[in-house]
Design a protein around this motif. Sequence first.
Motif, PDB file in Angstrom:
ATOM      1  N   PRO A 190       0.812  -1.236   0.000  1.00  0.00           N
ATOM      2  CA  PRO A 190       0.000   0.000   0.000  1.00  0.00           C
ATOM      3  C   PRO A 190       0.840   1.279   0.000  1.00  0.00           C
ATOM      4  N   GLU A 191       2.008   1.228   0.669  1.00  0.00           N
ATOM      5  CA  GLU A 191       2.887   2.405   0.673  1.00  0.00           C
ATOM      6  C   GLU A 191       3.392   2.698  -0.749  1.00  0.00           C
ATOM      7  N   LEU A 192       3.816   1.649  -1.465  1.00  0.00           N
ATOM      8  CA  LEU A 192       4.279   1.850  -2.841  1.00  0.00           C
ATOM      9  C   LEU A 192       3.154   2.337  -3.753  1.00  0.00           C
ATOM     10  N   GLU A 193       1.956   1.791  -3.563  1.00  0.00           N
ATOM     11  CA  GLU A 193       0.819   2.249  -4.376  1.00  0.00           C
ATOM     12  C   GLU A 193       0.551   3.727  -4.133  1.00  0.00           C
ATOM     13  N   ALA A 194       0.619   4.169  -2.867  1.00  0.00           N
ATOM     14  CA  ALA A 194       0.399   5.587  -2.547  1.00  0.00           C
ATOM     15  C   ALA A 194       1.482   6.466  -3.155  1.00  0.00           C
ATOM     16  N   LEU A 195       2.751   5.991  -3.100  1.00  0.00           N
ATOM     17  CA  LEU A 195       3.848   6.779  -3.671  1.00  0.00           C
ATOM     18  C   LEU A 195       3.701   6.902  -5.192  1.00  0.00           C
ATOM     19  N   ILE A 196       3.273   5.825  -5.847  1.00  0.00           N
ATOM     20  CA  ILE A 196       3.085   5.878  -7.300  1.00  0.00           C
ATOM     21  C   ILE A 196       1.957   6.832  -7.662  1.00  0.00           C
ATOM     22  N   ALA A 197       0.862   6.781  -6.900  1.00  0.00           N
ATOM     23  CA  ALA A 197      -0.261   7.693  -7.164  1.00  0.00           C
ATOM     24  C   ALA A 197       0.147   9.149  -6.933  1.00  0.00           C
ATOM     25  N   LYS A 198       0.920   9.380  -5.879  1.00  0.00           N
ATOM     26  CA  LYS A 198       1.385  10.742  -5.598  1.00  0.00           C
ATOM     27  C   LYS A 198       2.320  11.240  -6.699  1.00  0.00           C
ATOM     28  N   GLY A 199       3.232  10.357  -7.161  1.00  0.00           N
ATOM     29  CA  GLY A 199       4.149  10.741  -8.237  1.00  0.00           C
ATOM     30  C   GLY A 199       3.406  11.037  -9.534  1.00  0.00           C
ATOM     31  N   ARG A 200       2.381  10.249  -9.819  1.00  0.00           N
ATOM     32  CA  ARG A 200       1.600  10.485 -11.031  1.00  0.00           C
ATOM     33  C   ARG A 200       0.877  11.831 -10.933  1.00  0.00           C
ATOM     34  N   ALA A 201       0.359  12.155  -9.725  1.00  0.00           N
ATOM     35  CA  ALA A 201      -0.349  13.429  -9.541  1.00  0.00           C
ATOM     36  C   ALA A 201       0.600  14.613  -9.646  1.00  0.00           C
ATOM     37  N   GLU A 202       1.836  14.430  -9.207  1.00  0.00           N
ATOM     38  CA  GLU A 202       2.788  15.545  -9.236  1.00  0.00           C
ATOM     39  C   GLU A 202       3.521  15.631 -10.565  1.00  0.00           C
ATOM     40  N   GLY A 203       3.295  14.674 -11.447  1.00  0.00           N
ATOM     41  CA  GLY A 203       3.845  14.765 -12.794  1.00  0.00           C
ATOM     42  C   GLY A 203       5.293  14.336 -12.927  1.00  0.00           C
ATOM     43  N   ILE A 204       5.689  13.272 -12.237  1.00  0.00           N
ATOM     44  CA  ILE A 204       7.057  12.792 -12.432  1.00  0.00           C
ATOM     45  C   ILE A 204       7.135  12.053 -13.766  1.00  0.00           C
ATOM     46  N   SER A 205       8.325  11.770 -14.201  1.00  0.00           N
ATOM     47  CA  SER A 205       8.515  11.209 -15.543  1.00  0.00           C
ATOM     48  C   SER A 205       7.941   9.793 -15.628  1.00  0.00           C
ATOM     49  N   GLU A 206       7.629   9.421 -16.860  1.00  0.00           N
ATOM     50  CA  GLU A 206       7.075   8.091 -17.098  1.00  0.00           C
ATOM     51  C   GLU A 206       8.082   6.993 -16.774  1.00  0.00           C
ATOM     52  N   ALA A 207       9.361   7.278 -16.967  1.00  0.00           N
ATOM     53  CA  ALA A 207      10.397   6.280 -16.667  1.00  0.00           C
ATOM     54  C   ALA A 207      10.425   5.963 -15.175  1.00  0.00           C
ATOM     55  N   GLN A 208      10.302   7.002 -14.340  1.00  0.00           N
ATOM     56  CA  GLN A 208      10.295   6.780 -12.892  1.00  0.00           C
ATOM     57  C   GLN A 208       9.015   6.061 -12.463  1.00  0.00           C
ATOM     58  N   LEU A 209       7.897   6.434 -13.072  1.00  0.00           N
ATOM     59  CA  LEU A 209       6.646   5.737 -12.765  1.00  0.00           C
ATOM     60  C   LEU A 209       6.747   4.262 -13.150  1.00  0.00           C
ATOM     61  N   ALA A 210       7.304   3.993 -14.320  1.00  0.00           N
ATOM     62  CA  ALA A 210       7.450   2.605 -14.768  1.00  0.00           C
ATOM     63  C   ALA A 210       8.360   1.822 -13.834  1.00  0.00           C
ATOM     64  N   GLU A 211       9.401   2.460 -13.340  1.00  0.00           N
ATOM     65  CA  GLU A 211      10.304   1.783 -12.409  1.00  0.00           C
ATOM     66  C   GLU A 211       9.585   1.433 -11.108  1.00  0.00           C
TER      67      GLU A 211
END
Length: 202
Positions: A149-170
Amino acid sequence: MKALLAALLLTAMVLVMVRWLPTAAQTGVPVLAENNEVAAKTPALKQQKQAAATLPMIDTVAQRERQPVDSRLHDSASSPAPSPQAVAALRESMRHGDARTPPLAPGTDLREPPGDAELADPALYQQYEQRQQQQVYASFAQAADQRIPELEALIAKGRAEGISEAQLAEGEAKLAKLREQRDQLAAQQPSVDEASAEEEQD
């Protein structure tokens, strides 16, 4: 007999001449004038004298690096001495340690040692090892259940803040791998889910 002696004498003379001729050819024979003085120097002697005259004086490493005693004493006297406060602090830290050192992390080895009966009986020790392995699997499953759940929250937060697709994919790849390992462990060790659930209830 006389022929043998003559042959030996002739051989000895040839050997002496063979040894003497190369050195004589290199150095050359000086030419004497009428007054028995050297009239002209041979080219070999001239070259030797010129080479000796042009050689620089070579000093050894020990002579170059050796310093007089007075200069060494002067250099040691001019080097900075540590302050008495620094010396006292160093001695104090050597005796009692440094107060700024962070505390050591607590030990994480929670493995219970085997009892005397388990050490004496191989079958009981095998059961002890299986119990310990099940605890390791259960602790991994519990940690994975907390981390997913922590990783899912971090991914959702990163997507909302607009981090790069490469980091999201990682991040998504790490999350998928963690889920895969947890599911694979649960499939291979069914008792892990039960032990994990019991630990969460406790």
